[in-house]
Write a protein that holds these residues in place. Structure first.
Motif, PDB file in Angstrom:
ATOM      1  N   ILE A 264       0.932  -1.156  -0.052  1.00 10.89           N
ATOM      2  CA  ILE A 264      -0.015  -0.059  -0.095  1.00 10.89           C
ATOM      3  C   ILE A 264       0.921   1.396   0.079  1.00 10.89           C
ATOM      4  N   ALA A 265       0.810   2.155  -1.155  1.00 10.30           N
ATOM      5  CA  ALA A 265       1.412   3.036  -1.051  1.00 10.30           C
ATOM      6  C   ALA A 265       0.775   4.402  -0.704  1.00 10.30           C
ATOM      7  N   ASP A 266       1.267   4.946   0.435  1.00 10.04           N
ATOM      8  CA  ASP A 266       0.514   6.172   0.989  1.00 10.04           C
ATOM      9  C   ASP A 266       1.136   7.295   0.352  1.00 10.04           C
ATOM     10  N   GLU A 267       0.576   8.087  -0.480  1.00  9.45           N
ATOM     11  CA  GLU A 267       1.156   8.986  -1.330  1.00  9.45           C
ATOM     12  C   GLU A 267       0.548  10.416  -1.007  1.00  9.45           C
ATOM     13  N   VAL A 268      -0.014  10.621   0.236  1.00 10.26           N
ATOM     14  CA  VAL A 268      -0.324  11.957   0.823  1.00 10.26           C
ATOM     15  C   VAL A 268       0.521  12.924   0.647  1.00 10.26           C
ATOM     16  N   GLN A 269       1.942  12.275   0.979  1.00  7.68           N
ATOM     17  CA  GLN A 269       3.006  13.518   1.130  1.00  7.68           C
ATOM     18  C   GLN A 269       3.780  13.533   0.029  1.00  7.68           C
ATOM     19  N   PRO A 270       4.384  12.095  -0.561  1.00  8.15           N
ATOM     20  CA  PRO A 270       5.203  12.338  -1.769  1.00  8.15           C
ATOM     21  C   PRO A 270       4.571  12.479  -3.129  1.00  8.15           C
ATOM     22  N   GLY A 271       3.203  12.112  -3.173  1.00  2.96           N
ATOM     23  CA  GLY A 271       2.633  12.212  -4.538  1.00  2.96           C
ATOM     24  C   GLY A 271       2.256  13.536  -5.047  1.00  2.96           C
ATOM     25  N   PHE A 272       1.520  13.656  -6.149  1.00  8.32           N
ATOM     26  CA  PHE A 272       1.270  14.841  -6.733  1.00  8.32           C
ATOM     27  C   PHE A 272       2.250  15.787  -7.244  1.00  8.32           C
ATOM     28  N   THR A 273       3.407  15.298  -7.867  1.00 10.64           N
ATOM     29  CA  THR A 273       4.700  16.044  -8.510  1.00 10.64           C
ATOM     30  C   THR A 273       5.603  16.466  -7.406  1.00 10.64           C
ATOM     31  N   ARG A 274       5.348  16.398  -6.111  1.00 11.17           N
ATOM     32  CA  ARG A 274       6.038  16.942  -5.071  1.00 11.17           C
ATOM     33  C   ARG A 274       7.862  16.540  -5.383  1.00 11.17           C
ATOM     34  N   THR A 275       7.956  15.326  -5.856  1.00 17.63           N
ATOM     35  CA  THR A 275       9.694  14.797  -5.587  1.00 17.63           C
ATOM     36  C   THR A 275      10.242  15.585  -6.965  1.00 17.63           C
ATOM     37  N   GLN A 338     -10.268  18.186  -9.634  1.00 15.73           N
ATOM     38  CA  GLN A 338      -9.872  18.389 -11.186  1.00 15.73           C
ATOM     39  C   GLN A 338      -9.002  19.641 -11.417  1.00 15.73           C
ATOM     40  N   ALA A 339      -9.512  20.873 -10.981  1.00 13.99           N
ATOM     41  CA  ALA A 339      -8.873  22.182 -11.086  1.00 13.99           C
ATOM     42  C   ALA A 339      -7.693  22.116 -10.636  1.00 13.99           C
ATOM     43  N   THR A 340      -7.362  21.529  -9.617  1.00 15.27           N
ATOM     44  CA  THR A 340      -5.825  21.386  -8.975  1.00 15.27           C
ATOM     45  C   THR A 340      -5.000  20.432  -9.957  1.00 15.27           C
ATOM     46  N   LEU A 341      -5.680  19.226 -10.300  1.00 15.16           N
ATOM     47  CA  LEU A 341      -4.759  18.706 -11.141  1.00 15.16           C
ATOM     48  C   LEU A 341      -4.403  19.244 -12.563  1.00 15.16           C
ATOM     49  N   ASP A 342      -5.372  20.171 -13.272  1.00 19.60           N
ATOM     50  CA  ASP A 342      -5.226  20.769 -14.287  1.00 19.60           C
ATOM     51  C   ASP A 342      -4.134  21.917 -14.099  1.00 19.60           C
ATOM     52  N   VAL A 343      -4.022  22.528 -12.725  1.00 20.32           N
ATOM     53  CA  VAL A 343      -3.211  23.600 -12.572  1.00 20.32           C
ATOM     54  C   VAL A 343      -1.670  22.975 -12.611  1.00 20.32           C
ATOM     55  N   MET A 344      -1.535  21.609 -12.079  1.00 16.33           N
ATOM     56  CA  MET A 344      -0.412  20.951 -11.861  1.00 16.33           C
ATOM     57  C   MET A 344       0.246  20.787 -13.111  1.00 16.33           C
ATOM     58  N   ASP A 346      -0.660  22.245 -16.346  1.00 14.67           N
ATOM     59  CA  ASP A 346      -0.667  23.598 -17.031  1.00 14.67           C
ATOM     60  C   ASP A 346       0.673  24.403 -16.505  1.00 14.67           C
ATOM     61  N   GLU A 347       0.841  24.300 -15.128  1.00 13.12           N
ATOM     62  CA  GLU A 347       1.925  25.065 -14.678  1.00 13.12           C
ATOM     63  C   GLU A 347       3.193  24.246 -14.570  1.00 13.12           C
ATOM     64  N   ASP A 348       3.016  23.136 -14.766  1.00 16.05           N
ATOM     65  CA  ASP A 348       4.206  22.155 -14.537  1.00 16.05           C
ATOM     66  C   ASP A 348       4.948  22.340 -13.248  1.00 16.05           C
ATOM     67  N   THR A 349       3.915  21.847 -12.344  1.00 14.87           N
ATOM     68  CA  THR A 349       4.473  22.001 -10.840  1.00 14.87           C
ATOM     69  C   THR A 349       5.553  20.683 -10.888  1.00 14.87           C
ATOM     70  N   MET A 350       5.556  19.935 -11.507  1.00 11.59           N
ATOM     71  CA  MET A 350       6.442  18.754 -11.318  1.00 11.59           C
ATOM     72  C   MET A 350       7.887  19.395 -11.719  1.00 11.59           C
ATOM     73  N   ARG A 428       8.786  21.582   3.275  1.00  7.45           N
ATOM     74  CA  ARG A 428       7.758  21.072   2.282  1.00  7.45           C
ATOM     75  C   ARG A 428       6.622  22.102   1.934  1.00  7.45           C
ATOM     76  N   PRO A 429       7.099  23.152   0.915  1.00 11.92           N
ATOM     77  CA  PRO A 429       6.280  24.101   0.780  1.00 11.92           C
ATOM     78  C   PRO A 429       5.366  23.933  -0.260  1.00 11.92           C
ATOM     79  N   PRO A 430       4.330  24.681  -0.548  1.00 11.61           N
ATOM     80  CA  PRO A 430       3.531  24.653  -1.732  1.00 11.61           C
ATOM     81  C   PRO A 430       4.254  24.421  -2.980  1.00 11.61           C
ATOM     82  N   LEU A 431       3.552  23.690  -3.874  1.00  9.17           N
ATOM     83  CA  LEU A 431       4.262  23.499  -5.190  1.00  9.17           C
ATOM     84  C   LEU A 431       4.845  24.662  -6.148  1.00  9.17           C
ATOM     85  N   VAL A 432       4.128  25.680  -5.834  1.00 10.15           N
ATOM     86  CA  VAL A 432       4.229  27.030  -6.452  1.00 10.15           C
ATOM     87  C   VAL A 432       5.508  28.005  -5.755  1.00 10.15           C
TER      88      VAL A 432
END
Length: 454
Positions: A264-275, A338-344, A346-350, A428-432
């Protein structure tokens, strides 16, 4: 009150500190008594926040702070696209998933497209605790086992089930009799055949960790417990942030499967382009989980979470147990997600996490070269650990770390600590987060180190 919980009590306000507060802050802390004694506040002098934008926050007096801690507002506080999506959907309808609605289906397909093809089913909840709770139930149903393995300082939630798998909650929290802990993958201190772990290959370090897991499973077996799952955050956030060597999780997950369990991969913190290396933290290690959970960052702060699964792993549970979560997957939260994913995208948070994270790490290394209290720096993208030690040793210095936190707060930078000894600054700041924000942090950190006698 004695420190008991590394994630709750280390950097916290206590009632005996109130004499140092201004009258308004003192009154607000006293009024919080209505919430009961379980809650905690950050800092010896709590911060009264009233507004946010991007990586910046303002208190009730109009003082501006830099947020270097908040992964919940993943695409920035009050992101205008997310706010607009929430407002638009809330003005039309908000209800639950027992009615048809496009938002939940569109988002389900979109977020699954970011995962390995094998992970092809998804369910929604409101919190990470609920997601992990459900994932454990699914894993136990699939394997027929009950035993779950976590790391020594893991945190996986607040439900009756997940809190018993969260040793970071501290000494007052009883742990499950059918769980086992393996050591934190502490690459700064663990030695393997006389070699420090951070100098080992992924295969060697991963082999060491796989051996620890095998020993835990063997102990379960001796006690009549069948192994069900290894539950882990792929960057080991509460343990102290251990992202490297990249690939060290693969031998561990291979061992999990060999021994009949699921990952079980708990991705609350490392997921959503953070790394900065991949959308999900587990993807950096070249592994495919059986179950994936996430929460906080997916809707930029609205209470939303997910559990994704391989269809065959989900089937035994889902075909026999009806599951319903009243507000999990509601149209407003799905619009925000969905808006959060779209921003990630469109703004290349990775890309931003990789670029700005690199600038951030470079700045910290310059401080490390001049200040012996900085024992180790490690991180990936916009997730960095700064370990504070007693100079000339690897001995953790919690007191110094907390003094640095308080001084940073005075210099208008907000963050916290993690790890078994509460001595690791968790950056661990916001991705922006921007290069200008790194400059702000560096100025404040330099001033803080001088104030703390470094």
């Amino acid at each position: 009150m004695a420190v008991r919980s590394t994630i709750m009590d280390t950097n916290s306000f206590r009632p005996e500190m109130e004499s140092a507060l201004d009258p308004q802050t003192r009154q607000l802390t006293r009024e919080r008594a209505v919430l009961g004694p379980a809650y905690r506040l950050f800092y010896r002098k709590p911060v009264h926040l009233v507004r946010g934008r991007g990586s910046h926050l303002w208190d009730a007096d109009g003082v501006e702070y830099l947020d270097v801690y908040n992964n919940v507002a993943s695409v920035g506080h009050c992101n205008p696209r997310v706010v607009e999506a929430i407002t638009r959907q809330a003005s039309m309808l908000n209800t639950h998933t027992r009615y048809l609605h496009e938002n939940v289906l569109h988002y389900a397909e979109d977020i699954l497209s970011t995962m390995p093809d094998e992970v092809n089913r998804i369910m929604f909840q409101c919190t990470g605790s609920e997601a992990n709770d459900l994932a454990i139930r699914v894993a136990q149903s699939y394997t027929g086992g009950q035993g779950v393995i976590v790391t020594h300082e893991a945190y996986h939630g607040n439900s009756a089930l997940t809190s018993k798998l969260s040793p970071a909650l501290g000494t007052a929290q009883s742990l499950g009799l059918r769980m086992r802990m393996i050591p934190t993958p502490d690459t700064y201190r663990v030695e393997i055949a006389g070699q420090v772990a951070n100098e080992c290959s992924p295969e060697v370090f991963g082999g060491w960790m796989a051996d620890q897991l095998a020993q835990a499973v063997a102990d379960m077996k001796r006690h009549g417990i069948k192994f069900a799952a290894f539950l882990a955050d792929s960057i080991f956030s509460s343990d102290g942030v251990y992202p490297a060597p990249v690939g060290y999780l693969k031998p561990v997950i291979d061992k999990v499967h060999e021994l009949g369990g699921v990952f079980i991969a708990d991705e609350v913190q490392p997921g959503f382009t953070r790394t900065g290396d991949a959308f999900w933290g587990f993807q950096r290690h070249g592994v495919v989980p059986d179950l994936v959970t996430s929460g906080k960052p997916m809707a930029n702060g609205l209470p939303t979470s997910l559990m994704a699964a391989r269809a065959e792993v989900l089937e035994p549970f889902a075909s026999s147990v009806p599951y319903f979560n009243t507000f999990g997957g509601n149209p407003v939260c799905m619009a925000a997600a969905q808006a959060t994913l779209d921003v990630m995208r469109d703004e290349d948070t990775m890309g931003n996490a990789k670029k700005v994270g690199g600038v951030f790490m470079k700045a910290l290394k310059e401080f490390q070269a001049e200040h012996a209290c900085i024992g180790d720096l490690r991180g990936a993208g916009l997730y960095i650990a700064c370990e504070i030690v007693k100079p000339g040793t690897k001995d953790p210095d919690q007191r110094k770390a907390l003094d640095i936190l308080e001084s940073l707060r005075g210099n208008r930078v907000l963050t916290s600590v993690c790890g078994r000894y509460g001595n690791i600054l968790k950056l661990r700041p916001p991705l922006v987060f921007s290069e200008d924000d790194v400059d702000w942090f560096s100025t404040a950190f330099g001033k803080t180190l001088k104030e703390c006698g470094e």
